[in-house]
Write a protein that holds these residues in place. Structure first.
Motif, short mmCIF file in Angstrom:
data_model
loop_
_atom_site.label_atom_id
_atom_site.label_comp_id
_atom_site.label_asym_id
_atom_site.label_seq_id
_atom_site.Cartn_x
_atom_site.Cartn_y
_atom_site.Cartn_z
N ARG A 173 28.33 -88.19 71.35
CA ARG A 173 26.38 -88.20 71.85
C ARG A 173 26.16 -86.91 71.18
O ARG A 173 25.05 -86.76 70.58
N LEU A 174 27.05 -85.91 71.52
CA LEU A 174 26.37 -84.27 71.56
C LEU A 174 26.14 -83.83 69.76
O LEU A 174 25.44 -83.18 69.14
N THR A 175 27.20 -84.70 69.24
CA THR A 175 27.15 -84.72 68.09
C THR A 175 25.92 -85.59 66.84
O THR A 175 25.77 -84.01 66.39
N VAL A 176 25.40 -86.38 67.49
CA VAL A 176 24.24 -86.45 66.66
C VAL A 176 23.25 -86.15 67.38
O VAL A 176 22.78 -85.60 66.51
N ASP A 214 35.45 -87.88 74.71
CA ASP A 214 35.27 -88.36 73.79
C ASP A 214 33.62 -88.55 72.82
O ASP A 214 33.33 -88.31 72.54
N GLU A 215 33.32 -89.59 74.40
CA GLU A 215 31.75 -90.01 74.82
C GLU A 215 31.14 -89.42 74.25
O GLU A 215 29.67 -89.59 73.67
N VAL A 216 31.05 -88.41 75.44
CA VAL A 216 29.87 -87.62 75.23
C VAL A 216 30.00 -86.24 74.32
O VAL A 216 28.75 -86.38 73.71
N GLY A 234 30.12 -75.54 64.16
CA GLY A 234 30.33 -76.59 64.81
C GLY A 234 28.95 -76.58 65.41
O GLY A 234 28.09 -75.91 65.94
N THR A 235 29.79 -78.32 66.17
CA THR A 235 29.14 -79.12 66.87
C THR A 235 28.74 -77.94 67.99
O THR A 235 27.60 -77.91 68.68
N ALA A 263 18.16 -81.84 76.83
CA ALA A 263 18.51 -83.40 77.25
C ALA A 263 20.12 -83.24 76.43
O ALA A 263 21.18 -83.34 76.93
N LEU A 264 20.02 -82.32 75.47
CA LEU A 264 21.41 -81.37 74.38
C LEU A 264 22.46 -80.78 75.92
O LEU A 264 23.06 -80.52 76.12
N ARG A 265 21.51 -80.11 76.76
CA ARG A 265 21.58 -78.72 77.89
C ARG A 265 22.54 -79.82 79.07
O ARG A 265 23.34 -80.09 79.04
N GLN A 266 21.36 -81.40 79.23
CA GLN A 266 22.26 -82.03 80.38
C GLN A 266 23.71 -82.53 80.16
O GLN A 266 24.51 -82.64 80.79
N LEU A 267 23.60 -82.91 78.86
CA LEU A 267 25.08 -83.33 77.69
C LEU A 267 26.03 -82.49 78.55
O LEU A 267 27.09 -82.87 78.42
N ARG A 268 25.68 -81.18 77.68
CA ARG A 268 26.52 -80.52 78.04
C ARG A 268 27.51 -79.85 79.00
O ARG A 268 28.44 -79.43 78.58
N VAL A 269 26.51 -79.38 79.95
CA VAL A 269 26.63 -79.62 81.55
C VAL A 269 28.05 -80.98 81.37
O VAL A 269 28.92 -80.39 82.50
N ALA A 270 27.79 -82.10 81.60
CA ALA A 270 28.01 -83.67 82.05
C ALA A 270 29.95 -82.99 81.08
O ALA A 270 31.35 -83.74 82.01
N ARG A 271 29.80 -82.84 80.34
CA ARG A 271 31.28 -82.54 79.63
C ARG A 271 31.98 -81.57 79.62
O ARG A 271 33.10 -81.49 80.14
#
Length: 355
Positions: free
Chosen positions: A220-223, A215-217, A239-240, A131-139
């Motif tokens: 969520r990535l930080t959490v 900023d939104e992604v 860091g994150t 899930a983290l990888r997918q959000l990182r792709v979007a960011r």
């Protein structure tokens, strides 16, 4: 390896593509038994699995591109308790000698699994890290688009008609975006001045929208990063962003990396022997995950500036005659060891979800 196989042992290989997968089966000696093509659907994956087990006891399945085209099939095969190993595409020399086709590549993958040449266990892609990888792709995509929009905004400012160009000259990027958001173009866009105001405002709106998305992604990535790797985030200089990259590199199943040396090699931080004759030396590795290597580099740079322990190490190694580049290489290797231990401890404690 062959002597320990059961009587009906077989090995399989899969050449993966977008719409179809081509599977092949060989015996323990690498002799071909059969090959067949299957669609890349849930039914196709199950049909491939059923077809494989009809030949006997499948010892291992070599799959190409387990992180992309073969990700779905890898999940199905792993769920069926089959050993899946990642297989690299044949090198140019092999393809030049044997040719290139789906059956040839599938048999090559099966023989790589049978010979033990392919041993890399693929990522599971089933937990928080995926899930983290997918959000990182979007960011990353949003950051790239925002950078492009900012560059276009600056370019239009340079070519804008006077006095619009004069009113926007000398502003910082943030102030430039705010000023462009306040522009009010006229109705007639055939006028270059009004068209420039309209284009600048549209780009500024796009930049604002992308900034809000980033900023939104990021929030969520930080959490997610803190949840997936609490011990990793607690390390000095991590860091994150760097923690997220290192988590993605290791995957949801970091135990697949049997030693910290294997993790260092995966990150391109392990020295490679380059000795010949009387020369005994090592060179910098250019392989591995370059983004993970960059994350280790950033951690090393931060520690060299702010960590007293690292600063003392740098001073001592400098006195010994090492250059800054050599010192950074040593630091990256040490940091890789720390990161591997943090990842494996976190996974052993059950922090990373696999559901």
């Amino acid at each position: 390896m062959v002597d320990q196989q059961p009587e009906n042992a077989v090995f399989a290989g899969v050449d993966t593509h977008t719409d179809t997968h081509h599977a092949a089966v060989v015996d323990p000696l690498g002799r071909p038994l059969a090959d067949q093509e299957f669609p890349t659907t849930t039914q196709g994956y199950r049909a491939l699995l059923t077809w494989l087990i009809t030949f006997g006891h499948v010892q291992a399945v070599g799959v190409e591109c387990t992180g992309s085209y073969g990700a779905g099939l890898t999940t199905v095969l792993s769920a069926a308790d089959l050993i899946v190993v990642e297989v690299n595409a044949p090198d140019r020399g092999t393809r030049h000698a044997r040719g290139k086709s789906d059956p040839i590549d599938a048999y090559a993958a099966a023989r790589a699994a049978a010979s033990g040449r392919a041993t890399a266990i693929p990522k599971s892609h089933t937990g928080t890290v995926e899930a983290l990888r997918q959000l990182r792709v979007a960011r990353a995509s949003a950051i790239k688009a925002r950078t492009q929009a900012i560059n276009q905004l600056i370019g239009l400012r340079v070519t804008a008609p006077e006095p619009l160009r004069a009113s926007l000259t000398g502003l910082t990027r943030k102030a430039l975006v705010k000023s462009c958001l306040r522009l009010r173009p006229g109705v007639d866009l055939s006028c270059p001045a009004d068209a420039a105001r309209y284009a600048l405002r549209q780009l500024a709106r796009r930049i604002r929208m992308l900034t809000e998305e980033i900023d939104e992604v990021t929030e969520r990535l930080t959490v997610l990063t803190a949840s997936a790797g609490p011990e990793l985030v607690a390390l000095f200089g991590v860091g994150t962003e760097t923690a997220g990259q290192l988590l993605v590199t290791a995957g949801d199943n970091p135990e697949r990396l049997r030693t910290e040396a294997a993790f260092a090699a995966l990150c391109g931080a392990a020295p490679v022997p380059a000795s010949s004759g009387r020369t005994d030396r090592h060179r910098l590795s250019r392989g591995g995950d370059r983004q993970a290597n960059r994350a280790l580099h950033m951690i090393a740079v931060v520690r060299m500036r702010y960590c007293p322990r690292t600063r003392a190490y740098v001073a001592r190694r400098t006195q010994q005659g090492l250059t800054k580049k050599d010192i950074i290489r040593c630091l990256k290797r040490f940091i890789a060891r720390e990161v591997y231990r943090a990842l494996t401890r976190t996974h052993a404690s059950g922090t990373i979800s696999t559901t």
